[in-house]
Design an enzyme around this catalytic site. Structure first.
Site, PDB file in Angstrom:
ATOM      1  N   GLU A  21       0.798  -1.229   0.000  1.00 19.26           N
ATOM      2  CA  GLU A  21       0.000   0.000   0.000  1.00 19.26           C
ATOM      3  C   GLU A  21       0.831   1.281   0.000  1.00 19.26           C
ATOM      4  OE1 GLU A  21      -2.514  -0.508   3.451  1.00 19.26           O
ATOM      5  OE2 GLU A  21      -3.860  -1.863   2.427  1.00 19.26           O
ATOM      6  N   GLU A  46      -5.799  -8.304   0.825  1.00 15.64           N
ATOM      7  CA  GLU A  46      -6.387  -7.940   2.120  1.00 15.64           C
ATOM      8  C   GLU A  46      -7.852  -7.614   1.919  1.00 15.64           C
ATOM      9  OE1 GLU A  46      -4.619  -4.847   4.551  1.00 15.64           O
ATOM     10  OE2 GLU A  46      -2.602  -5.557   4.058  1.00 15.64           O
TER      11      GLU A  46
HETATM   12  O1  IFM Z   1      -4.227  -3.008   9.377  1.00 20.01           O
HETATM   13  C1  IFM Z   1      -4.179  -2.497   8.088  1.00 20.01           C
HETATM   14  C2  IFM Z   1      -3.034  -3.115   7.309  1.00 20.01           C
HETATM   15  O2  IFM Z   1      -1.818  -2.941   7.959  1.00 20.01           O
HETATM   16  C3  IFM Z   1      -2.929  -2.473   5.950  1.00 20.01           C
HETATM   17  N1  IFM Z   1      -4.181  -2.487   5.265  1.00 20.01           N
HETATM   18  C4  IFM Z   1      -5.364  -2.066   5.983  1.00 20.01           C
HETATM   19  C5  IFM Z   1      -5.450  -2.764   7.328  1.00 20.01           C
HETATM   20  C6  IFM Z   1      -6.697  -2.302   8.092  1.00 20.01           C
HETATM   21  O3  IFM Z   1      -6.647  -0.931   8.333  1.00 20.01           O
END
Ligand code: IFM
Length: 462
Positions: A176, A356
């Site tokens: 990210e 994710e």
């Molecule tokens: O916890 C985070 C993760 O580290 C990166 N993506 C989003 C998740 C939730 O906020």
């Protein structure tokens, strides 16, 4: 509300295919703790957590889930979940703890042990090299604003690849980059806590350069592994039909998605970023950044509702047209389909993984159980969308749920629980939530079907 994950036959089929993997994800700073053990030195997050007021309830990742010491227990949880892959990140400052660049073998051995143990249990390791915890000694030299950090990252990637090599199935360079740029250098709510537009521009380019250089290093030293990057974001929808809001939504989409995807997948910055980011580009950089990837990871949680703010810039509105998670994020599963179609319309894509997706809710532990039907429903709705997308021809190869354990949720500290497994942060006792049990049942179904297919294949071959 339903307490399991169940699918109609047409949806089940793509999810049960051998080419589709279910997994769970974590990241080093969020779960490991042991911030001073094994030769590790501070990252920018250690420093940021010490700043008064930066984290809810002044929490830190010093202990987190103590997974550095309890990784064997956590491995058993992965086995119980029956996942095919585990996405975890490596703490850069455990591997290269100081400015000399000398390797800390103890740090590397920790991850080699973890990756080997995963493989022995039939779980594919998916390693992220950088999930936001830049070594503090590099921040002291300008961090991602300094072009040299990109080359330092390539050295780190090489050290990891030499150590872990192709025993890792998937390497992700950076998780990210949008968050690092926008939250870490523009709004300052994440480490290193800057509010500096010019820094955000420099950081964008150096992160992408680091990604490309690392891909080259990984190709050389882990030739059998799948290599990629993980981007994030949702579709951007205008708050109103006004031209101002429509333009703002377009700009935000570009800011969150194309600013990163375009240089990686097309070798060019979108026009609107050429003056601000382009001034950091040197000859040959874009060729490096657009080194082909084997996959693109996408993290999806919600959509963005956007309006033109009073200062003329896009502004995210806290919309509540749909039910929300405990993060205040709308539950909007179709946004995953929408964002994938933005990607498909604009780029020639490698295979996609949803790296994710998950939800925070206020869970309660009582009598050793956690009933979390909202989380099960959230996962179900997103898997339904994924199954439909695969059926309509989108090449999605996996669903990696965020997250294995309740953990350190950055600026929110320990107040937001995303885990399939509940963690009592006083005792470190882990308890599988109902959502974890439902995910385990889904994986068990997948394993049963795979075993049945293998039996039929063997019979046919006789
Ligand atoms: O916890 C985070 C993760 O580290 C990166 N993506 C989003 C998740 C939730 O906020």
């Amino acid at each position: 509300m339903k307490n399991d994950l169940s699918f109609s036959a047409d949806k089940l089929q793509p999810l049960m295919s051998d080419d589709f993997v279910f997994g769970v994800a974590t990241s080093a700073y969020q779960i490991e703790g042991a911030s001073r053990a094994g030769g590790r030195t501070d990252s920018v997050w250690d420093t940021f957590c010490r700043l008064n007021g930066s984290i809810a309830k002044s929490a830190t990742g010093e202990a987190a889930c103590d997974s550095y010491f309890r990784w064997r227990d956590d491995l058993e949880l992965l086995v119980e979940l029956g996942v095919g892959a585990y996405r975890f990140s490596i703490s850069w400052s455990r591997i290269l703890p100081d400015v000399s660049g000398a390797l800390n073998q103890e740090g590397l051995d920790y991850y080699i042990g973890l990756a080997d143990a995963l493989r022995r249990r039939g779980i594919r390791p998916m390693v992220t090299l950088h999930h936001w915890d830049l070594p503090q000694y590099l921040q002291d030299k300008g961090g991602w604003q300094n072009r040299e950090t990109a080359y330092g990252f390539a050295d780190y990637a090489q050290a990891v690849a030499i150590g872990l090599g192709s025993s890792v199935d998937f390497y992700t360079t950076i998780n990210e980059p949008w968050c690092i740029v926008s939250l870490g250098h523009r709004s300052g709510v994440h480490a290193p806590g800057l509010r500096d537009e010019e820094a955000a521009n420099a950081v964008t380019h150096h992160l992408l350069l680091a990604h490309g250089l690392a891909i080259q290093a990984l190709r050389d030293h882990a030739p059998r592994a799948q290599l990629g990057i993980v981007l994030n974001g949702g579709p951007s929808l205008p708050l109103s039909d006004s031209e101002a809001d429509i333009d703002a939504a377009g700009l935000f989409e570009s800011e969150q998605i194309h600013r990163y995807a375009s240089p990686i997948l097309r070798g060019e910055y979108p026009d609107e970023f050429v003056p601000p980011v382009g001034r950091y580009v040197q000859r040959g950089d874009l060729e490096i950044i657009s080194e082909p990837c084997d996959y693109l990871g996408w993290n999806y949680y919600t959509r963005n509702v956007v309006r033109r703010g009073d200062n003329g810039s896009p502004e995210i509105v806290a919309a509540d047209d749909y039910p929300q998670t405990d993060m205040g994020w709308e539950i909007y599963p179709d946004g995953l389909r929408q964002v994938c179609s933005v990607l498909q319309r604009n780029y020639d894509l490698p295979p996609l993984y949803v790296t994710e997706n998950g939800a925070a809710f206020q869970d309660t532990l009582a009598d050793n159980v956690v009933h979390d039907p909202e989380r099960i429903r959230y996962i179900q709705q997103h898997l339904d969308v994924i199954a439909d997308m695969i059926a309509s021809g989108v090449d999605i190869r996996g669903y990696i749920c965020w997250t294995l354990l309740d953990n350190f949720e950055w600026a929110e500290g320990y107040s937001k629980r995303f885990g399939l497994v509940h963690v009592d942060f006083d005792t470190q006792v882990r308890t599988m939530k109902d959502s974890g049990k439902a995910f385990a049942e889904l994986n068990a179904t997948k394993a049963r079907l795979a075993a049945g297919c293998n039996e039929r294949r063997t019979d046919a071959a006789r």
